[in-house]
Motif scaffolding. Structure first.
Motif, short mmCIF file in Angstrom:
data_model
loop_
_atom_site.label_atom_id
_atom_site.label_comp_id
_atom_site.label_asym_id
_atom_site.label_seq_id
_atom_site.Cartn_x
_atom_site.Cartn_y
_atom_site.Cartn_z
N PHE A 37 0.82 -1.43 0.08
CA PHE A 37 0.19 0.04 0.15
C PHE A 37 0.85 1.06 0.13
O PHE A 37 0.39 2.23 0.53
N SER A 38 2.01 1.20 -0.37
CA SER A 38 3.09 2.48 -0.26
C SER A 38 2.58 3.41 -1.14
O SER A 38 2.60 4.86 -0.79
N ARG A 39 1.93 3.22 -2.40
CA ARG A 39 1.24 4.32 -3.22
C ARG A 39 0.25 5.11 -2.45
O ARG A 39 0.16 6.27 -2.76
N GLN A 40 -0.74 4.19 -2.01
CA GLN A 40 -1.89 4.76 -1.46
C GLN A 40 -1.55 5.47 -0.08
O GLN A 40 -2.02 6.57 0.10
N VAL A 41 -0.67 5.13 0.57
CA VAL A 41 0.22 5.81 1.83
C VAL A 41 0.60 7.51 1.24
O VAL A 41 0.19 8.33 1.81
N ASP A 42 1.40 7.13 0.30
CA ASP A 42 1.91 8.51 -0.28
C ASP A 42 0.65 9.29 -0.75
O ASP A 42 1.00 10.64 -0.55
N HIS A 43 -0.14 8.81 -1.22
CA HIS A 43 -1.09 9.76 -1.89
C HIS A 43 -2.11 10.20 -0.76
O HIS A 43 -2.43 11.51 -0.74
N PHE A 44 -2.66 9.42 0.05
CA PHE A 44 -3.96 9.78 0.99
C PHE A 44 -3.45 10.44 2.27
O PHE A 44 -4.35 10.96 2.87
N GLN A 240 -26.93 -2.00 -1.60
CA GLN A 240 -26.62 -0.76 -1.17
C GLN A 240 -25.27 -0.38 -1.56
O GLN A 240 -25.05 0.95 -1.54
N ALA A 241 -24.46 -1.54 -1.68
CA ALA A 241 -23.13 -1.30 -1.90
C ALA A 241 -22.79 -0.62 -3.25
O ALA A 241 -23.40 -1.09 -4.23
N ALA A 242 -21.72 0.32 -3.46
CA ALA A 242 -21.17 0.78 -4.94
C ALA A 242 -20.19 -0.34 -5.20
O ALA A 242 -19.56 -1.25 -4.48
N VAL A 243 -20.20 -0.84 -6.39
CA VAL A 243 -19.37 -1.71 -7.03
C VAL A 243 -18.52 -1.03 -8.36
O VAL A 243 -19.42 -0.68 -9.45
N ASP A 244 -17.20 -0.89 -8.19
CA ASP A 244 -16.66 -0.74 -9.46
C ASP A 244 -15.61 -1.82 -9.75
O ASP A 244 -15.10 -2.71 -9.08
N VAL A 245 -15.18 -1.77 -11.16
CA VAL A 245 -14.59 -3.14 -11.69
C VAL A 245 -12.89 -2.28 -12.23
O VAL A 245 -13.16 -1.22 -12.82
N LEU A 246 -12.04 -2.88 -11.91
CA LEU A 246 -10.92 -2.37 -12.46
C LEU A 246 -9.55 -3.44 -12.29
O LEU A 246 -9.37 -4.04 -11.38
N ARG A 258 -5.95 5.20 -11.13
CA ARG A 258 -7.35 5.22 -11.52
C ARG A 258 -8.02 4.62 -10.26
O ARG A 258 -9.11 5.12 -9.80
N PHE A 259 -7.37 3.67 -9.48
CA PHE A 259 -7.73 3.35 -8.07
C PHE A 259 -8.04 4.42 -7.15
O PHE A 259 -9.00 4.68 -6.40
N HIS A 260 -7.19 5.20 -7.16
CA HIS A 260 -7.19 6.50 -6.32
C HIS A 260 -8.41 7.33 -6.67
O HIS A 260 -9.12 8.19 -5.82
N THR A 261 -8.85 7.58 -8.12
CA THR A 261 -9.74 8.35 -8.37
C THR A 261 -11.17 7.74 -7.80
O THR A 261 -12.09 8.30 -7.36
N LEU A 262 -11.23 6.45 -7.84
CA LEU A 262 -12.44 5.78 -7.43
C LEU A 262 -12.58 5.85 -5.84
O LEU A 262 -13.53 6.32 -5.41
N MET A 263 -11.42 5.92 -5.09
CA MET A 263 -11.47 5.93 -3.82
C MET A 263 -11.76 7.48 -3.43
O MET A 263 -12.80 7.71 -2.53
N GLU A 264 -11.40 8.26 -4.17
CA GLU A 264 -11.61 9.76 -3.79
C GLU A 264 -13.22 10.16 -3.93
O GLU A 264 -13.64 10.69 -3.21
#
Length: 271
Positions: A37-44, A240-246, A258-264
């Protein structure tokens, strides 16, 4: 901040805690570590308090021959949140890390959660209805993986190497990338990996998946290779959940932007 939190006498979990704001807690999958998760840590960490955990018997956490099951992992997570005085986190599990999130819900409910992101894991790994249910794989294939690979270090190396190349990403891994993934996995001894594997495969968290999506904001991100089964399954179980495919199984790493965009987009709705 990098620290160790004792979850029971003689057992410590390695934890990284970065940034400030609303809390995101990332939990890696089977035998993997905070490094994925190093890229997620750096971003978020620029906008959120971002926490990553090495679960029991993973990475830099204590290797122990007991508690290598997801009931214990869920209890461990609660102790980490208490030690860090965390309230209302969004829990983010990848692969078997989702089992830890669902087990947390089973034991402690959702009152203290702000939301959840569940990355590419069915809530029940095995089913007789393989043509209708979203599952990890056929029973015979899963049994063969356990029997043929998770009996010695070489088997574990071969299993993770094959899985990384065929399922985790959609491009060819470099030798350095593959070595990085395999070496993370091998910090967990094969005999502990076998326990975690069997505990995960025989888990059933359909009830928690359904109730959790009713009670708190929920995002599933599923890989393209089984989205045609996963999406209708989740739409029925957790409407009720949102579902994205990637991407592939490790889409948050390979397609991190692209994952960060979905998360944001998901996080924006919770503010």
């Amino acid at each position: 901040m990098k620290t160790y939190i004792e979850v029971e006498p003689g057992v410590e979990l390695y934890v990284e805690d970065h940034g400030s704001g609303d809390v995101l807690v990332f939990i890696p999958g089977f035998t993997f570590t905070t490094e994925v998760f190093s890229r997620q840590v750096d971003h978020f960490c620029k906008t959120h308090r971002t926490i990553v955990i090495d679960p029991r018997s993973h990475g830099r956490s204590t290797m122990t021959v007991h508690g290598n099951d997801y009931a214990t992992h869920g209890a461990d997570l609660q102790k980490v949140l208490q030690a860090l005085k965390i309230e209302n986190p969004i829990l983010i599990g990848w692969s078997f890390g989702c089992l830890t999130v669902w087990e947390y819900i089973r034991q402690f409910g959702t009152d203290d959660m702000k939301g959840q992101v569940l990355i590419d894991m069915p809530p029940k790994s095995l089913s007789h209805n393989e043509n209708q249910d979203w599952v990890e794989g056929k029973l015979d294939d899963m049994a063969a993986a356990y029997t043929n690979y998770l009996r010695n270090p070489k088997g574990q190396r071969d299993f993770i190497s094959a899985y990384a190349n065929s399922v985790m990403v959609q491009r060819d891994l470099t030798e350095e990338e593959l070595s990085w993934l395999v070496e993370q996995s091998l910090t967990t001894p094969y005999y502990i990996a076998a326990n975690l594997f069997s505990s995960g495969l025989f888990s059933d968290y359909r009830e928690e998946a359904a109730s959790g999506s009713q009670q708190i904001p929920t995002l599933y991100v599923v890989a393209e290779h089984w989205s045609s089964t996963a999406r209708p399954y989740l739409n029925k179980l957790a409407p009720q959940a949102a579902v994205d495919v990637l991407g592939g199984h490790m889409m948050f790493w390979e397609h991190h932007e692209r994952f960060h965009t979905l998360m944001e987009a998901f996080l924006t709705k919770q503010t």
